[in-house]
Design an enzyme around this catalytic site. Structure first.
Site, PDB file in Angstrom:
ATOM      1  N   TYR A   7      33.455  32.774  57.545  1.00 51.09           N
ATOM      2  CA  TYR A   7      32.543  32.658  56.398  1.00 51.09           C
ATOM      3  C   TYR A   7      31.541  33.804  56.434  1.00 51.09           C
ATOM      4  O   TYR A   7      30.973  34.087  57.485  1.00 51.09           O
ATOM      5  CB  TYR A   7      31.785  31.324  56.443  1.00 51.09           C
ATOM      6  CG  TYR A   7      32.300  30.341  55.426  1.00 51.09           C
ATOM      7  CD1 TYR A   7      32.239  30.645  54.071  1.00 51.09           C
ATOM      8  CD2 TYR A   7      32.853  29.128  55.816  1.00 51.09           C
ATOM      9  CE1 TYR A   7      32.727  29.756  53.129  1.00 51.09           C
ATOM     10  CE2 TYR A   7      33.343  28.241  54.875  1.00 51.09           C
ATOM     11  CZ  TYR A   7      33.282  28.563  53.521  1.00 51.09           C
ATOM     12  OH  TYR A   7      33.747  27.690  52.591  1.00 51.09           O
ATOM     13  N   GLU A  51      28.915  34.494  53.679  1.00 54.12           N
ATOM     14  CA  GLU A  51      28.051  34.517  52.492  1.00 54.12           C
ATOM     15  C   GLU A  51      27.016  35.630  52.593  1.00 54.12           C
ATOM     16  O   GLU A  51      26.393  35.797  53.646  1.00 54.12           O
ATOM     17  CB  GLU A  51      27.299  33.192  52.330  1.00 54.12           C
ATOM     18  CG  GLU A  51      28.079  32.147  51.585  1.00 54.12           C
ATOM     19  CD  GLU A  51      28.619  31.108  52.538  1.00 54.12           C
ATOM     20  OE1 GLU A  51      28.871  31.470  53.713  1.00 54.12           O
ATOM     21  OE2 GLU A  51      28.793  29.956  52.105  1.00 54.12           O
ATOM     22  N   ASP A  60      37.606  46.405  31.300  1.00 50.83           N
ATOM     23  CA  ASP A  60      38.425  45.596  32.216  1.00 50.83           C
ATOM     24  C   ASP A  60      39.759  46.332  32.379  1.00 50.83           C
ATOM     25  O   ASP A  60      40.591  46.343  31.472  1.00 50.83           O
ATOM     26  CB  ASP A  60      38.623  44.205  31.608  1.00 50.83           C
ATOM     27  CG  ASP A  60      39.585  43.343  32.424  1.00 50.83           C
ATOM     28  OD1 ASP A  60      40.204  43.858  33.375  1.00 50.83           O
ATOM     29  OD2 ASP A  60      39.720  42.147  32.085  1.00 50.83           O
ATOM     30  N   THR A 119      41.317  43.504  38.493  1.00 49.24           N
ATOM     31  CA  THR A 119      41.983  42.769  39.557  1.00 49.24           C
ATOM     32  C   THR A 119      42.578  43.814  40.491  1.00 49.24           C
ATOM     33  O   THR A 119      42.584  45.011  40.187  1.00 49.24           O
ATOM     34  CB  THR A 119      43.098  41.844  39.014  1.00 49.24           C
ATOM     35  OG1 THR A 119      43.967  42.622  38.197  1.00 49.24           O
ATOM     36  CG2 THR A 119      42.528  40.697  38.221  1.00 49.24           C
ATOM     37  N   LYS A 154      47.762  44.158  40.386  1.00 48.20           N
ATOM     38  CA  LYS A 154      48.753  44.505  39.359  1.00 48.20           C
ATOM     39  C   LYS A 154      49.283  45.902  39.686  1.00 48.20           C
ATOM     40  O   LYS A 154      49.922  46.086  40.714  1.00 48.20           O
ATOM     41  CB  LYS A 154      48.122  44.376  37.981  1.00 48.20           C
ATOM     42  CG  LYS A 154      47.675  42.924  37.697  1.00 48.20           C
ATOM     43  CD  LYS A 154      47.145  42.733  36.309  1.00 48.20           C
ATOM     44  CE  LYS A 154      46.831  41.288  36.014  1.00 48.20           C
ATOM     45  NZ  LYS A 154      45.430  40.912  36.225  1.00 48.20           N
ATOM     46  N   ARG A 193      45.857  39.382  45.742  1.00 46.58           N
ATOM     47  CA  ARG A 193      45.252  38.727  44.578  1.00 46.58           C
ATOM     48  C   ARG A 193      43.745  38.713  44.769  1.00 46.58           C
ATOM     49  O   ARG A 193      43.225  37.963  45.595  1.00 46.58           O
ATOM     50  CB  ARG A 193      45.751  37.287  44.444  1.00 46.58           C
ATOM     51  CG  ARG A 193      47.235  37.158  44.221  1.00 46.58           C
ATOM     52  CD  ARG A 193      47.637  37.704  42.882  1.00 46.58           C
ATOM     53  NE  ARG A 193      47.300  36.802  41.826  1.00 46.58           N
ATOM     54  CZ  ARG A 193      48.185  36.040  41.187  1.00 46.58           C
ATOM     55  NH1 ARG A 193      49.448  36.074  41.508  1.00 46.58           N
ATOM     56  NH2 ARG A 193      47.799  35.249  40.203  1.00 46.58           N
TER      57      ARG A 193
HETATM   58  N1  DSN Z   1      47.628  36.685  33.791  1.00 41.52           N
HETATM   59  C1  DSN Z   1      47.459  38.114  33.767  1.00 41.52           C
HETATM   60  C2  DSN Z   1      48.561  38.791  33.061  1.00 41.52           C
HETATM   61  O1  DSN Z   1      49.692  38.387  33.271  1.00 41.52           O
HETATM   62  O2  DSN Z   1      48.348  39.729  32.324  1.00 41.52           O
HETATM   63  C3  DSN Z   1      46.142  38.520  33.235  1.00 41.52           C
HETATM   64  O3  DSN Z   1      45.157  37.940  33.991  1.00 41.52           O
END
Ligand code: DSN
Length: 416
Positions: free
Chosen positions: A52, A54, A198, A224, A227, A233
């Site tokens: 942890y 924080e 984003d 994120t 991707k 993740r």
């Molecule tokens: N769920 C994602 C996507 O597939 O584009 C976006 O957060």
């Protein structure tokens, strides 16, 4: 590690092995998915999950942070260097939290935000009505031109002037064209709004230098990490130093408790990988593959939103094929080609069975597929579409897909 799990909990072990075989034995075209390296996987599954932490490096609420402070600082420094920013928060558990955290760092609930509508390629968290972001803020949504699938900047500027949002959110989950962050930045500046970009889908393309950089034109960038960036993740918020304190406070203690240090260490690993020259080549190949896939689909008579792609993503408008997208995505799944149904701009159909099919090339590119395979994949998609009710054709395609996948093995990242 795998054999320990096998002995300890064979039920879950077998499910993971089956999922690994599904991932390796299919052509994964969901544009937000990828295959991470063994190194990223190893950090994600490390003992850092036990801790942890924080707070932030140097200012923690619990002791025992000798190592975690360095892990988090390393991730921050790598992200700062890769994206050329002054401050990075690597703690958001997901893109949704990163977005909400970024908004709440800048404005109060009830104030006006403006983002791209979900059916036009935006994300739930860009203020769509069923998302908390569409409920706690006064959300105004902009669209793409339904004829061209492109942004109409005059209309967007007009909407911004009318509603005077405090934040304009750019970026998309289903927009196949390069996003002109500079133009959006100007629109935001003209109305005195913050500009949040984003870049979840395109972070790897930005890092690889093959997509316009949002950093000079936005106040905050969220992303994120799993991707095109090919990490675990998780998510990050990038900003100027002057916004650092309010962004950090908004994530912790505003929205989250302890950060997930195992994820943060894996983000650091992925950022290290993304800073290598091979990653630039990877990013370039993602786009080359997407372009060939799109061109071949057009040759087969598929209609594509905006007529093609500039990035990793393709959105097929299936209306001329008169096949429900859910039926096609299920048939393709049987043929071991994994896609997702998606709304298209001005979609007359329901979101659960919309008129579009979304494809992307990040995962096939990771396993080494190139233009020749992208073309072949378009041919398979066409074959399944033309023979949607013919089980034996679908089975034949599935066999061929298995053979193709066997020629492009994915690193054996779990059962080592
Ligand atoms: N769920 C994602 C996507 O597939 O584009 C976006 O957060």
């Amino acid at each position: 590690m795998a054999s320990i799990l096998e002995k300890h909990d064979s039920e879950i072990y077998e499910l993971i092995v089956k999922e690994e075989s599904r991932q390796n034995g299919s052509i994964r075209l969901i544009p937000s998915e990828n295959y991470v390296s063994k190194a990223v996987m190893s950090a994600t599954g490390s003992i850092l999950t036990n801790k942890y932490s924080e707070g932030y490096p140097g200012r923690r609420y619990y002791e025992g942070q000798q190592i975690t402070d360095i892990v988090e600082t390393t991730a921050q420094e790598r992200a700062k260097k890769l994206f050329g920013v002054e401050h990075v928060n690597v703690q958001p558990y997901s893109g949704s939290i990163a977005n909400l955290g970024a908004y709440l760092a800048l404005v109060e609930p009830g104030e006006t935000i403006m983002g791209l509508a979900l059916p036009d390629g935006g994300h739930l968290t860009h203020g769509w009505k069923v998302s908390t972001t569409g409920k706690i803020f006064n959300s105004v949504q902009y669209s793409v031109n339904p004829e061209t699938g492109r942004f109409d900047f005059d209309k967007i500027a007009e909407l911004a002037k009318k509603h005077k949002p405090k934040i304009i959110i750019t970026g998309a989950s289903a927009h196949p064209r390069e996003i002109d962050f500079e133009k959006f930045g100007e629109i935001a500046k003209d109305v005195g709004a913050y500009h949040i970009a984003d870049i979840a889908h395109i972070a790897g393309l930005v890092a690889g230098g093959v997509h316009k950089d949002p950093v000079p034109y936005s106040d905050i960038v969220t992303t994120t990490t799993h991707k095109t960036l090919r990490g675990p993740r998780g998510a990050m918020i990038l900003c100027k130093e002057e916004l650092a304190k309010q962004v950090d406070k908004s994530i912790f203690p505003g929205l989250q408790g302890g950060p997930h240090m195992h994820t943060i260490s894996a983000i650091a690993v992925a950022l290290g990988e993304a800073s290598k020259p091979a990653f630039k080549e990877y990013a370039r190949q993602i786009i080359k593959n997407a372009k060939v896939l799109a061109e071949r689909l057009l040759e087969h008579g598929f209609e594509l939103v905006s007529g093609g792609t500039d990035n990793h993503l393709i959105l097929i408008d299936l209306r001329n094929k008169e096949i429900p997208s859910k039926k096609l995505s299920k048939a393709l799944d049987k043929a071991k080609i994994v896609t997702n149904c998606n709304s298209i701009p001005n979609d007359p159909a329901s979101p659960f069975n919309p008129s579009g099919l979304r494809l992307g090339t990040p995962a096939i590119t990771t396993r080494g597929m190139k233009e020749e395979q992208a073309k072949q994949i378009a041919d398979y998609i066409n074959q399944v579409t033309e023979n949607i009710d013919n089980e034996s054709v679908i089975e034949t395609v599935a066999k061929e897909v298995s053979e193709l996948c066997a020629q492009f093995p994915v690193a054996d990242y779990f059962v080592a």
